[in-house]
Every structure is written in structure tokens, then in C-alpha cells.
Design an enzyme around this catalytic site. Structure first.
Site, PDB file in Angstrom:
ATOM      1  CB  SER A  35      29.474  26.954  18.435  1.00  0.00           C
ATOM      2  OG  SER A  35      29.731  27.322  19.771  1.00  0.00           O
ATOM      3  CG  HIS A  37      33.179  26.354  19.198  1.00  0.00           C
ATOM      4  ND1 HIS A  37      32.562  27.562  18.985  1.00  0.00           N
ATOM      5  CD2 HIS A  37      34.154  26.264  18.260  1.00  0.00           C
ATOM      6  CE1 HIS A  37      33.141  28.183  17.963  1.00  0.00           C
ATOM      7  NE2 HIS A  37      34.113  27.401  17.510  1.00  0.00           N
ATOM      8  CG  ASP A  52      35.448  29.565  14.805  1.00  0.00           C
ATOM      9  OD1 ASP A  52      36.315  29.898  13.967  1.00  0.00           O
ATOM     10  OD2 ASP A  52      35.478  28.487  15.423  1.00  0.00           O
TER      11      ASP A  52
END
Length: 351
Positions: A172, A199, A295
Site C-alpha cells: 500500500s 491498494h 491488510d
């Protein structure tokens, strides 16, 4: 400042639109831990502010008169190397390319500006902007010790050492440049298929796939629903879709879905890892790169429980040690490695 209370995160907002500056300032200052200490209408003015004001995070527009964001970005980092820069731009193909280039040039992250003007898109923009400012503004300072990199002992119950049939990578905040460098170093030196969830919104993921393909020389594209997962290829989760793996007969294939976001993200890393572990079992290898949030940690736990293996990027080389830190805290990671050592680890286990 009372002991134990963190000082506010000091932010500068740089945008040629007075309305945009005002709205972004309002959003940021609704969060008590953030204070806007400077505003600028172009890159030249922003550089002047940076030279006289202590700033932790800059919100940087790209298209501005006098000096645009891409010109200002390297000059800002040269003036104050410790500042973290978040690019803010609309989601057009042109701006997506420029934003990804800004990440390669040193920007820490980006936020897509809402295009529709609806309450939902503005609310999502505010949530994402504030969370990224907090994650980047509260990062450990250089003078704070970071956890040591290196191999950590596996738990005795784990089965390790299997040559992987597939590799999955999640990331991310701060991950795109790390990912491009990693894929450049790997090139075509390993034959396993590589699944990547980063992401990113739609448009961005297609361009990221192009960049990975050029950098690595591997066939790379946004994943398509139902396509077979083949050796030597790289599959990037498309923005707005979770990328998972299922079996079709004896062969693993890509399965895309628009299920609920996980950790506010779609694509998310956890669905990829859960499904890939169910298909590949102890022949899955996972890498968690820099990123904010949790995540990937649950998916890594599932991977380890299935006999697979995973490593995480270390704190010292991560823009934000959220995702890799959460995965490391499971106690099941095989290694905590600086970004420059990840390609070597993958090559070693692939053999």
C-alpha cells in the site's frame, strides 16, 4: 506539550485553487492531531514556505501555474529530505501516469481527488486523506530505533522449505517504487507466477501493470476473471476488484469479485492470500511490502497455517510499517528484510 501527548502533525496544503485549499484545510483541521501551518498556490511559494516553516507532511497538487507539482517535488525533498509528500490529483489516465511517476520520484503516497462532487466521494476523500496524513506524519523519526531486520525463527509446528508454486505480493503506502525495483531486480529469473495486490484505484492499476512489465520483462497485466494462472506471468489486481484464486479442474485461475471492501480497500490483500492458500497450500510464498493498516496480516496467518511461508519488509525501509508490522506481529513470518534483500530471498526459495 504535556508528557506522553504527541505534538500535532504539521501540514502544508499546496493547490492553485483557493477553494480546493480551503476544503482540504477544513477536512484536515477537523482531526485534532493535525494542524495546517502553511498554504501555497504553486510550487515556488511552497518551497519558500518549506524553507521557513517546520512541516511534516505536504499535500501537493500536480497541475499549477508558475511551478507545477512535478517540478517542485524533487526540490522539496532536496530542501527538507524528511518531509513526506502526498500527491493529490484527479483520477484521469494522464494524472494517474503523472502520480505514479511522482511516487517513483519520491512522493510517499497519493490521494485521488473526488470528481463527482457527491457527498460519498468527498467523505471517502476526507477519510483517505486524513488517515494517510496521520500514518505518514506519525512515522518513527530517524533517531528512534527500528526493529532489526533479519531472519526470525520459525515455530516448530510450521512446515517450511517447499519450493513455491506461486508468489503473492501485497502493498500500500510507499509500495509502488519498492515494487517496481523488486520486479526489476527479479526480471525473469524465477518461473513462478506472481500475484500482486496494491491498494490503488482503477486506471492506476493498469498503468502500474504496464510499468512492472517494462521494468521486469515479464508478461504483466491487470488480471482478468477466469484467466489461467501461468508460470512466468505477473497478475495485478485491478482497482475496484478483489483478486482471488480458485481451481478450475486441476488448474488455478483468477477469480475477480466486487465483494465488500476489506480494511476500506478493494482490492485488498487478505482475500488474495486466503484464496491462494486454499489453492496452493504449502507451496505459496508471500511478501508484504510497506503500507498503512492491517491488510495482509490475517492472510499471512492463513498462509502460515497452510504450511506456506511469508516475509515482510522491515521498518527502516518502509514508508509506513503498518501492514508489514501487523504481519510480523503474528510471530509467523520467516524473515523481516530490507527492501534490497527481498529479491534475493525470492530467488533463493524459487530454486
Amino acid at each position: 506539550m504535556p508528557a506522553g501527548i504527541a505534538p500535532p502533525i504539521r501540514v502544508m496544503v499546496v493547490d492553485d485553487s483557493a477553494m480546493a485549499r480551503g476544503l482540504i484545510v477544513q477536512m484536515l483541521e477537523r482531526e485534532g492531531s493535525i494542524t495546517v501551518v502553511a498554504r501555497a498556490a504553486n510550487g515556488e511559494a511552497a518551497l519558500a514556505e518549506l524553507r521557513r516553516t517546520a512541516i511534516d507532511v505536504v499535500i501537493l497538487d500536480l497541475e499549477m501555474p508558475v511551478m507545477d507539482g512535478m517540478t517542485a517535488l524533487p526540490l522539496m525533498l532536496a530542501t527538507w529530505p524528511d518531509v513526506r509528500i502526498i500527491v493529490a490529483s484527479t483520477i484521469s489516465q494522464r494524472n494517474a501516469r503523472i502520480s505514479l511517476q511522482a511516487l517513483q520520484n519520491g512522493a510517499a503516497d497519493y490521494v485521488p481527488k473526488p470528481e463527482s462532487g457527491t457527498l460519498t466521494s468527498a467523505t471517502e476523500f476526507e477519510r483517505e486523506l486524513v488517515s494517510k496524513v496521520i500514518a505518514l506524519g506519525r512515522r518513527p523519526r530517524d533517531d528512534r530505533p527500528a526493529p532489526a531486520s533479519g531472519f526470525i525463527p520459525s515455530r516448530p509446528a510450521r512446515v517450511t522449505g517447499h519450493r513455491p508454486a506461486a508468489i503473492a505480493i501485497g502493498g500500500s503506502t510507499g509500495a509502488p517504487p519498492v515494487l517496481i525495483k523488486l520486479m526489476t531486480e527479479l526480471g525473469d529469473s524465477i518461473s513462478q507466477p506472481i500475484l500482486i495486490t496494491q491498494h490503488m484505484p482503477a486506471t492506476f492499476t493498469a498503468i502500474l501493470a504496464e510499468q512492472i512489465g517494462r521494468a521486469s520483462g515479464r508478461p504483466t497485466a491487470e488480471a482478468q476473471n477466469g484467466e489461467p494462472i501461468l508460470p512466468g506471468r505477473c497478475y495485478v489486481a485491478p482497482g475496484g476488484w478483489h483478486m482471488t484464486v480458485r481451481r478450475e479442474g486441476a488448474a488455478p485461475v483468477i477469480a475477480l469479485n466486487q465483494g465488500p471492501p476489506e480494511h476500506y480497500c478493494r482490492p485488498a490483500v487478505d482475500p488474495m492470500l486466503r484464496s491462494a492458500s486454499a489453492v496452493y497450500g504449502n507451496r505459496l510464498a508471500v511478501v508484504i511490502l510497506t503500507g498503512m493498516g492491517l491488510d495482509g496480516s490475517e492472510g499471512c496467518r492463513v498462509t502460515a497455517q497452510a504450511g506456506g511461508r511469508f516475509i515482510v519488509q522491515d521498518q527502516a525501509t518502509s514508508a509506513v510499517w503498518g501492514m508489514p508490522g501487523a504481519a510480523a506481529k503474528t510471530g509467523l513470518a520467516e524473515a523481516i528484510l530490507p527492501a534490497c534483500q527481498i529479491a534475493n530471498w525470492l530467488r533463493e526459495i524459487a530454486r
